[in-house]
Scaffold this motif. Structure first.
Motif, PDB file in Angstrom:
ATOM      1  N   ALA A 149       6.039 -23.668  -0.962  1.00 41.61           N
ATOM      2  CA  ALA A 149       5.394 -23.295  -2.222  1.00 41.61           C
ATOM      3  C   ALA A 149       4.518 -22.055  -2.042  1.00 41.61           C
ATOM      4  O   ALA A 149       4.530 -21.139  -2.871  1.00 41.61           O
ATOM      5  CB  ALA A 149       4.546 -24.460  -2.736  1.00 41.61           C
ATOM      6  N   VAL A 150       3.779 -22.023  -0.942  1.00 40.27           N
ATOM      7  CA  VAL A 150       2.894 -20.886  -0.683  1.00 40.27           C
ATOM      8  C   VAL A 150       3.713 -19.610  -0.485  1.00 40.27           C
ATOM      9  O   VAL A 150       3.388 -18.548  -1.032  1.00 40.27           O
ATOM     10  CB  VAL A 150       2.017 -21.168   0.554  1.00 40.27           C
ATOM     11  CG1 VAL A 150       1.203 -19.936   0.925  1.00 40.27           C
ATOM     12  CG2 VAL A 150       1.097 -22.355   0.295  1.00 40.27           C
ATOM     13  N   GLU A 151       4.787 -19.717   0.276  1.00 34.26           N
ATOM     14  CA  GLU A 151       5.595 -18.527   0.552  1.00 34.26           C
ATOM     15  C   GLU A 151       6.324 -18.031  -0.693  1.00 34.26           C
ATOM     16  O   GLU A 151       6.536 -16.822  -0.858  1.00 34.26           O
ATOM     17  CB  GLU A 151       6.584 -18.830   1.679  1.00 34.26           C
ATOM     18  CG  GLU A 151       5.893 -18.996   3.020  1.00 34.26           C
ATOM     19  CD  GLU A 151       6.849 -19.402   4.137  1.00 34.26           C
ATOM     20  OE1 GLU A 151       8.074 -19.372   3.898  1.00 34.26           O
ATOM     21  OE2 GLU A 151       6.366 -19.751   5.234  1.00 34.26           O
TER      22      GLU A 151
ATOM     23  N   PRO B  81       5.672  -8.840  -2.538  1.00 32.82           N
ATOM     24  CA  PRO B  81       7.024  -8.891  -1.957  1.00 32.82           C
ATOM     25  C   PRO B  81       7.171  -8.154  -0.631  1.00 32.82           C
ATOM     26  O   PRO B  81       8.110  -8.432   0.117  1.00 32.82           O
ATOM     27  CB  PRO B  81       7.891  -8.254  -3.048  1.00 32.82           C
ATOM     28  CG  PRO B  81       6.947  -7.467  -3.902  1.00 32.82           C
ATOM     29  CD  PRO B  81       5.657  -8.210  -3.863  1.00 32.82           C
ATOM     30  N   ASP B  82       6.270  -7.234  -0.347  1.00 32.14           N
ATOM     31  CA  ASP B  82       6.366  -6.506   0.926  1.00 32.14           C
ATOM     32  C   ASP B  82       5.693  -7.246   2.084  1.00 32.14           C
ATOM     33  O   ASP B  82       5.825  -6.841   3.245  1.00 32.14           O
ATOM     34  CB  ASP B  82       5.731  -5.109   0.796  1.00 32.14           C
ATOM     35  CG  ASP B  82       6.500  -4.229  -0.177  1.00 32.14           C
ATOM     36  OD1 ASP B  82       7.730  -4.426  -0.307  1.00 32.14           O
ATOM     37  OD2 ASP B  82       5.871  -3.370  -0.817  1.00 32.14           O
ATOM     38  N   GLU B  83       4.949  -8.311   1.772  1.00 25.42           N
ATOM     39  CA  GLU B  83       4.257  -9.076   2.809  1.00 25.42           C
ATOM     40  C   GLU B  83       5.183 -10.151   3.388  1.00 25.42           C
ATOM     41  O   GLU B  83       6.085 -10.635   2.717  1.00 25.42           O
ATOM     42  CB  GLU B  83       3.015  -9.754   2.235  1.00 25.42           C
ATOM     43  CG  GLU B  83       1.929  -8.798   1.782  1.00 25.42           C
ATOM     44  CD  GLU B  83       1.144  -8.223   2.951  1.00 25.42           C
ATOM     45  OE1 GLU B  83       1.293  -8.750   4.077  1.00 25.42           O
ATOM     46  OE2 GLU B  83       0.387  -7.268   2.732  1.00 25.42           O
ATOM     47  N   ARG B  84       4.928 -10.513   4.633  1.00 22.36           N
ATOM     48  CA  ARG B  84       5.647 -11.609   5.259  1.00 22.36           C
ATOM     49  C   ARG B  84       4.637 -12.613   5.786  1.00 22.36           C
ATOM     50  O   ARG B  84       3.560 -12.243   6.265  1.00 22.36           O
ATOM     51  CB  ARG B  84       6.540 -11.106   6.404  1.00 22.36           C
ATOM     52  CG  ARG B  84       7.703 -10.233   5.921  1.00 22.36           C
ATOM     53  CD  ARG B  84       8.653 -11.030   5.033  1.00 22.36           C
ATOM     54  NE  ARG B  84       9.730 -10.203   4.490  1.00 22.36           N
ATOM     55  CZ  ARG B  84       9.689  -9.604   3.317  1.00 22.36           C
ATOM     56  NH1 ARG B  84       8.608  -9.728   2.556  1.00 22.36           N
ATOM     57  NH2 ARG B  84      10.698  -8.888   2.881  1.00 22.36           N
ATOM     58  N   PRO B  85       4.908 -13.901   5.679  1.00 21.25           N
ATOM     59  CA  PRO B  85       3.911 -14.911   6.040  1.00 21.25           C
ATOM     60  C   PRO B  85       3.712 -15.045   7.543  1.00 21.25           C
ATOM     61  O   PRO B  85       4.661 -14.932   8.325  1.00 21.25           O
ATOM     62  CB  PRO B  85       4.506 -16.196   5.457  1.00 21.25           C
ATOM     63  CG  PRO B  85       5.984 -15.968   5.469  1.00 21.25           C
ATOM     64  CD  PRO B  85       6.159 -14.512   5.181  1.00 21.25           C
ATOM     65  N   SER B  86       2.486 -15.293   7.944  1.00 25.24           N
ATOM     66  CA  SER B  86       2.187 -15.668   9.325  1.00 25.24           C
ATOM     67  C   SER B  86       1.144 -16.778   9.278  1.00 25.24           C
ATOM     68  O   SER B  86       0.340 -16.845   8.341  1.00 25.24           O
ATOM     69  CB  SER B  86       1.662 -14.474  10.130  1.00 25.24           C
ATOM     70  OG  SER B  86       0.405 -14.032   9.636  1.00 25.24           O
TER      71      SER B  86
END
Length: 487
Positions: free
Chosen positions: A13-15, A23-28
């Motif tokens: 849900a968070v991602e 949209p340019d960010e990626r989760p860590s």
């Protein structure tokens, strides 16, 4: 972006919301104390309400969001998960808006099928309640809400027309003349893989036999055939004749309501192929320019001109008996707002029965993502879609199905438009999951759905032609799962 989750593990849900907003960010998910640009998302279950909060830090600026639901709304684990996912996304969304993020056109909605949510709300509270909820609860713009209202009305009409045993049949032909730079579909360029087509067809004949056995055992009725890809008309006229003849021989097609073939690339369309298709009952083809600007066609890797599109359409009209869909993509490499409008006007002058306006999706594996080509901005894409929403109704078209995808430019949608009486049944059924989709061919994805609300199942075929050919024995064996599911 760094993500810190407390009291829950709703990463998906968070991602989803991260992808919608940034949209340019990626989760860590770093360990230790929170630091840097980040989102801290907490979930707490109180005596009466469950509450989600978000602390969003970007560039040293901090903003907060909050959302909750009454605990008695969660009747079971599935319902609770759904409510928790929703409030976590809403808390993230609220924090982002407070941080100055522009409100997305679809608000806090992240799913592929917003129409399913609209229909669900309308089923219990009516259409007006669904409209209010979309605008008030989810922040969807009035314009997008109206699109959803119109397409959902078509969905309900199609739903009412379906019988309990009705299914759609998809046939995937994973070959194209060349690969477009925006494409991530698993399709082989015939320049490199012409030798794979004959063994692919041999394998497909075996799969057709296996699927027909499962269909007959389970008493399913095929109401729609959709042959896609790739580009099915990459096959020769004799190969198309062989394929269509085998489908007729193995399946009972007496209940067929439509038969669509994607003849998407004009450089694969000949009058001979069209006559073969029409002789087998095909009554709808796609002639997809994507753009009518020669410069943009060259930029995306197509080896044909806008004139070739017009010539291909003339061949379809000469053969007769087939409705035409034409696709355009908003946001292609080197395109402009004026260029898109010119393309749309040229398509409208050709008078197709359907026009599908796609928003460019930056998919992993496409050349456009790898090469970093110049693309129109999200704002420019929004202008393109606004032009389409003005010109298409003026020309007598109405929206009939829509869906969204990850990495869509500007966070918009793909939208199908139709003249009266030309709704494509398959598109509505697959996008709104109204009936089972039985798939054949490379990369085919069978989706088995229940009308009683029971669990759906998926069966996937190998994506690449060579893997499909070598793995055909297992592909055929998997078709037995279909009759097991229904029986």
């Amino acid at each position: 972006m760094k993500l810190y989750l407390y009291g829950h593990d709703y990463k998906y849900a968070v991602e989803q919301m991260l992808l919608t907003l940034y949209p340019d960010e990626r989760p860590s998910y770093p360990e230790g104390l929170p630091s840097g640009d980040r989102a801290e998302l907490r979930l707490h279950e109180g005596r009466e309400r469950t509450t989600a909060t978000c602390r969003l830090v970007i560039g040293g600026k901090e903003s907060h969001g909050r959302s909750s639901f009454k605990n008695d709304l969660a009747q079971d684990c599935v319902s609770r998960d759904s409510h928790c996912s929703r409030i976590i996304k809403n808390a993230f969304y609220a924090a982002a808006l407070k941080a100055g993020h522009e409100e997305p056109p679809w608000g806090s909605l992240t799913g592929v099928r917003p129409g399913k949510l609209f229909c669900s709300i309308a089923a219990s509270g009516g259409e007006k309640a669904a409209v209010r909820s979309f605008i008030r609860d989810y922040g969807v713009s009035p314009e997008r809400t109206e699109l959803c209202r119109l397409t959902s009305a078509v969905t309900e009409e199609v739903r009412a027309s379906l019988g309990e045993n009705d299914v759609c049949l998809y046939v995937g032909i994973p070959f194209c003349p060349t690969r477009c730079n925006y494409c991530s579909f698993v399709s082989q360029s015939v320049e490199k893989s012409m030798k794979l087509i004959p063994p692919f067809l041999d394998a497909l004949m075996l799969e057709i036999e296996a699927l027909a056995r499962a269909v007959n055992i389970s008493g399913r009725r095929i109401i729609s055939i959709y042959m896609g890809g790739g580009t099915p008309t990459t096959l020769s006229a004799s190969q198309l004749d062989r394929l269509c003849s085998e489908l007729e021989r193995r399946f009972d097609l007496s209940n067929l309501r439509e038969y669509t073939v994607e003849a998407g690339r004009p450089d694969t369309i000949t009058e001979e192929k069209l006559r073969v298709l029409r002789a087998h009952g095909v009554d709808r083809v796609s002639v997809n320019p994507q753009t009518m600007c020669d410069g943009v066609l060259e930029a995306i890797g197509r080896r044909h001109s806008a004139k070739d599109v017009c010539d291909a359409l003339e061949k379809v009209r000469t053969v007769g008996g087939m409705a035409v869909n034409m696709d355009l993509i908003a946001g292609l490499s080197t395109d402009t707002v004026q260029g898109f409008e010119d393309s749309l006007r040229k398509v409208l002058s050709l008078d197709p029965e359907n026009v599908t306006v796609h928003t460019l999706t930056l998919k992993n594996g496409s050349r456009i993502s790898l090469e970093g080509s110049r693309l129109p901005t999200g704002a420019e894409v929004g202008e393109m879609l606004a032009i389409a929403s003005r010109l298409l109704p003026e020309a007598g078209y109405a929206p009939y199905y829509l869906y969204r995808q990850k990495f869509m430019s500007g966070g918009f949608e793909n939208l199908g438009w139709t003249k009266a009486g030309n709704v494509n049944l398959y598109n509505v059924c697959i996008m709104e999951e109204l009936c089972p989709i039985l798939a054949l061919g490379g990369g085919g994805s069978t989706k088995l759905t229940r009308t009683d609300g029971g669990r759906s199942e998926r069966i996937f075929a190998p994506k690449y032609p060579s893997e499909y050919i070598s793995g055909i024995e297992k592909v055929c064996a998997d078709k037995g799962k279909i009759s097991d599911f229904f029986n």
